[in-house]
Design a protein around this motif. Structure first.
Motif, PDB file in Angstrom:
ATOM      1  N   GLU A  59     -27.085 -32.327  15.634  1.00  0.00           N
ATOM      2  CA  GLU A  59     -26.881 -31.138  14.798  1.00  0.00           C
ATOM      3  C   GLU A  59     -27.461 -29.883  15.440  1.00  0.00           C
ATOM      4  OE1 GLU A  59     -25.042 -30.754  12.190  1.00  0.00           O
ATOM      5  OE2 GLU A  59     -24.600 -32.870  11.819  1.00  0.00           O
ATOM      6  N   GLY A  60     -28.182 -30.045  16.552  1.00  0.00           N
ATOM      7  CA  GLY A  60     -28.768 -28.894  17.230  1.00  0.00           C
ATOM      8  C   GLY A  60     -30.065 -28.417  16.612  1.00  0.00           C
ATOM      9  N   ILE A  61     -30.696 -29.255  15.800  1.00  0.00           N
ATOM     10  CA  ILE A  61     -31.932 -28.876  15.121  1.00  0.00           C
ATOM     11  C   ILE A  61     -33.153 -29.226  15.964  1.00  0.00           C
ATOM     12  CG2 ILE A  61     -33.369 -29.370  13.080  1.00  0.00           C
ATOM     13  CD1 ILE A  61     -30.670 -29.617  11.530  1.00  0.00           C
ATOM     14  N   ILE A  62     -33.065 -30.325  16.697  1.00  0.00           N
ATOM     15  CA  ILE A  62     -34.167 -30.689  17.585  1.00  0.00           C
ATOM     16  C   ILE A  62     -33.659 -30.831  19.014  1.00  0.00           C
ATOM     17  CG2 ILE A  62     -35.482 -31.845  15.752  1.00  0.00           C
ATOM     18  CD1 ILE A  62     -34.778 -34.480  17.148  1.00  0.00           C
ATOM     19  N   ARG A  63     -34.604 -30.732  19.928  1.00  0.00           N
ATOM     20  CA  ARG A  63     -34.326 -30.873  21.357  1.00  0.00           C
ATOM     21  C   ARG A  63     -35.118 -32.069  21.857  1.00  0.00           C
ATOM     22  NH1 ARG A  63     -36.475 -26.488  22.452  1.00  0.00           N
ATOM     23  NH2 ARG A  63     -34.602 -25.251  22.293  1.00  0.00           N
ATOM     24  N   ARG A  64     -34.488 -32.878  22.665  1.00  0.00           N
ATOM     25  CA  ARG A  64     -35.126 -34.034  23.301  1.00  0.00           C
ATOM     26  C   ARG A  64     -35.322 -33.684  24.767  1.00  0.00           C
ATOM     27  NH1 ARG A  64     -33.280 -38.816  26.019  1.00  0.00           N
ATOM     28  NH2 ARG A  64     -34.533 -40.628  25.467  1.00  0.00           N
ATOM     29  N   VAL A  66     -36.835 -34.811  28.430  1.00  0.00           N
ATOM     30  CA  VAL A  66     -37.256 -35.962  29.231  1.00  0.00           C
ATOM     31  C   VAL A  66     -37.944 -35.429  30.483  1.00  0.00           C
ATOM     32  CG1 VAL A  66     -36.493 -38.033  30.442  1.00  0.00           C
ATOM     33  CG2 VAL A  66     -35.291 -37.299  28.368  1.00  0.00           C
ATOM     34  N   TYR A  67     -39.169 -35.891  30.704  1.00  0.00           N
ATOM     35  CA  TYR A  67     -39.947 -35.481  31.876  1.00  0.00           C
ATOM     36  C   TYR A  67     -39.999 -36.641  32.856  1.00  0.00           C
ATOM     37  CZ  TYR A  67     -41.263 -31.707  28.771  1.00  0.00           C
ATOM     38  OH  TYR A  67     -41.220 -30.632  27.919  1.00  0.00           O
ATOM     39  N   PRO A  68     -39.487 -36.433  34.076  1.00  0.00           N
ATOM     40  CA  PRO A  68     -39.419 -37.529  35.058  1.00  0.00           C
ATOM     41  C   PRO A  68     -40.794 -37.844  35.659  1.00  0.00           C
ATOM     42  CG  PRO A  68     -38.587 -35.508  36.023  1.00  0.00           C
ATOM     43  CD  PRO A  68     -38.920 -35.197  34.592  1.00  0.00           C
ATOM     44  N   GLU A  69     -41.614 -38.464  34.857  1.00  0.00           N
ATOM     45  CA  GLU A  69     -42.944 -38.886  35.283  1.00  0.00           C
ATOM     46  C   GLU A  69     -42.973 -40.406  35.258  1.00  0.00           C
ATOM     47  OE1 GLU A  69     -45.365 -37.132  32.258  1.00  0.00           O
ATOM     48  OE2 GLU A  69     -45.061 -35.097  32.985  1.00  0.00           O
ATOM     49  N   THR A  70     -44.057 -40.971  35.701  1.00  0.00           N
ATOM     50  CA  THR A  70     -44.214 -42.419  35.605  1.00  0.00           C
ATOM     51  C   THR A  70     -45.413 -42.698  34.725  1.00  0.00           C
ATOM     52  OG1 THR A  70     -43.338 -42.651  37.830  1.00  0.00           O
ATOM     53  CG2 THR A  70     -44.477 -44.550  36.911  1.00  0.00           C
ATOM     54  N   PRO A  71     -45.225 -43.270  33.544  1.00  0.00           N
ATOM     55  CA  PRO A  71     -43.939 -43.578  32.918  1.00  0.00           C
ATOM     56  C   PRO A  71     -43.245 -42.307  32.416  1.00  0.00           C
ATOM     57  CG  PRO A  71     -45.730 -44.062  31.396  1.00  0.00           C
ATOM     58  CD  PRO A  71     -46.367 -43.629  32.693  1.00  0.00           C
ATOM     59  N   VAL A  72     -41.956 -42.435  32.147  1.00  0.00           N
ATOM     60  CA  VAL A  72     -41.161 -41.301  31.670  1.00  0.00           C
ATOM     61  C   VAL A  72     -41.748 -40.810  30.348  1.00  0.00           C
ATOM     62  CG1 VAL A  72     -38.887 -40.604  30.833  1.00  0.00           C
ATOM     63  CG2 VAL A  72     -39.072 -42.093  32.813  1.00  0.00           C
ATOM     64  N   ARG A  73     -41.857 -39.495  30.223  1.00  0.00           N
ATOM     65  CA  ARG A  73     -42.382 -38.892  28.986  1.00  0.00           C
ATOM     66  C   ARG A  73     -41.226 -38.191  28.282  1.00  0.00           C
ATOM     67  NH1 ARG A  73     -45.058 -33.591  28.239  1.00  0.00           N
ATOM     68  NH2 ARG A  73     -44.834 -33.388  30.491  1.00  0.00           N
ATOM     69  N   ILE A  74     -41.083 -38.468  26.991  1.00  0.00           N
ATOM     70  CA  ILE A  74     -40.034 -37.841  26.172  1.00  0.00           C
ATOM     71  C   ILE A  74     -40.715 -37.116  25.031  1.00  0.00           C
ATOM     72  CG2 ILE A  74     -38.012 -38.231  24.720  1.00  0.00           C
ATOM     73  CD1 ILE A  74     -37.537 -40.810  26.378  1.00  0.00           C
ATOM     74  N   GLU A  75     -40.366 -35.848  24.853  1.00  0.00           N
ATOM     75  CA  GLU A  75     -40.910 -35.053  23.756  1.00  0.00           C
ATOM     76  C   GLU A  75     -39.763 -34.495  22.920  1.00  0.00           C
ATOM     77  OE1 GLU A  75     -45.140 -33.231  25.254  1.00  0.00           O
ATOM     78  OE2 GLU A  75     -43.391 -31.930  25.287  1.00  0.00           O
ATOM     79  N   TYR A  76     -40.045 -34.348  21.643  1.00  0.00           N
ATOM     80  CA  TYR A  76     -39.092 -33.767  20.697  1.00  0.00           C
ATOM     81  C   TYR A  76     -39.671 -32.455  20.201  1.00  0.00           C
ATOM     82  CZ  TYR A  76     -37.103 -38.403  20.852  1.00  0.00           C
ATOM     83  OH  TYR A  76     -36.541 -39.583  21.290  1.00  0.00           O
ATOM     84  N   SER A  77     -38.813 -31.451  20.098  1.00  0.00           N
ATOM     85  CA  SER A  77     -39.237 -30.152  19.590  1.00  0.00           C
ATOM     86  C   SER A  77     -38.085 -29.541  18.804  1.00  0.00           C
ATOM     87  CB  SER A  77     -39.644 -29.238  20.745  1.00  0.00           C
ATOM     88  OG  SER A  77     -38.558 -29.056  21.637  1.00  0.00           O
ATOM     89  N   LEU A  78     -38.405 -28.513  18.046  1.00  0.00           N
ATOM     90  CA  LEU A  78     -37.379 -27.821  17.282  1.00  0.00           C
ATOM     91  C   LEU A  78     -36.682 -26.782  18.151  1.00  0.00           C
ATOM     92  CD1 LEU A  78     -39.279 -27.266  13.921  1.00  0.00           C
ATOM     93  CD2 LEU A  78     -37.502 -28.951  14.399  1.00  0.00           C
ATOM     94  N   THR A  79     -35.392 -26.665  17.970  1.00  0.00           N
ATOM     95  CA  THR A  79     -34.619 -25.606  18.615  1.00  0.00           C
ATOM     96  C   THR A  79     -34.779 -24.345  17.768  1.00  0.00           C
ATOM     97  OG1 THR A  79     -32.662 -26.137  17.307  1.00  0.00           O
ATOM     98  CG2 THR A  79     -32.898 -27.274  19.445  1.00  0.00           C
ATOM     99  N   ASP A  80     -34.173 -23.264  18.188  1.00  0.00           N
ATOM    100  CA  ASP A  80     -34.198 -22.044  17.368  1.00  0.00           C
ATOM    101  C   ASP A  80     -33.579 -22.319  16.001  1.00  0.00           C
ATOM    102  OD1 ASP A  80     -35.452 -20.610  19.368  1.00  0.00           O
ATOM    103  OD2 ASP A  80     -33.605 -19.662  20.097  1.00  0.00           O
ATOM    104  N   LYS A  81     -32.536 -23.123  15.996  1.00  0.00           N
ATOM    105  CA  LYS A  81     -31.875 -23.490  14.734  1.00  0.00           C
ATOM    106  C   LYS A  81     -32.851 -24.246  13.831  1.00  0.00           C
ATOM    107  CE  LYS A  81     -27.729 -26.006  13.168  1.00  0.00           C
ATOM    108  NZ  LYS A  81     -26.551 -26.753  13.634  1.00  0.00           N
TER     109      LYS A  81
END
Length: 113
Positions: A59-64, A66-81
């Motif tokens: 829906e474009g409300i959050i952004r996922r 992915v940070y290419p680290e070891t181990p891979v780091r994934i963060e969720y944040s809000l978009t402007d919407k």
């Protein structure tokens, strides 16, 4: 009586879906990893959290991110919407403070020694 606006109806379906509003509210604090969101909402299963995050991303409300680290780091944040929902959530919180009674705390049974 006027018909309900289709956009309003869809918006209520998006943020009114079980757990979606609480996930967005949690992300108002800033970017977070899956495990932090899950810990903040202990009654929410990991499977449902994953589903809701995907839906909110579509829906474009959050952004996922992915940070290419070891181990891979994934963060969720809000978009402007998503951030645009902040005033809505503040008003709901204000309304709840005035009109919604807090749930009774679970009482522990009295045990005689």
């Amino acid at each position: 009586m006027d018909p309900i606006c289709p956009r309003f109806e869809k918006s209520m379906q998006i943020i009114g879906k079980r757990w979606s509003g609480l996930i967005v509210h949690q992300l108002m604090q800033g970017p977070q990893r899956f495990c932090r969101i899950e810990a903040a909402l202990p009654n929410l299963s990991g499977r449902v959290l994953s589903e809701r995050l995907k839906e909110l991303e579509q829906e474009g409300i959050i952004r996922r991110s992915v940070y290419p680290e070891t181990p891979v780091r994934i963060e969720y944040s809000l978009t402007d919407k998503g951030l645009a929902l902040a005033p809505v959530f503040r008003e709901v919180q204000k309304w709840a403070s005035e009109w919604v009674e807090a749930p009774a705390a679970a009482e522990e049974p009295d045990y005689a020694p």
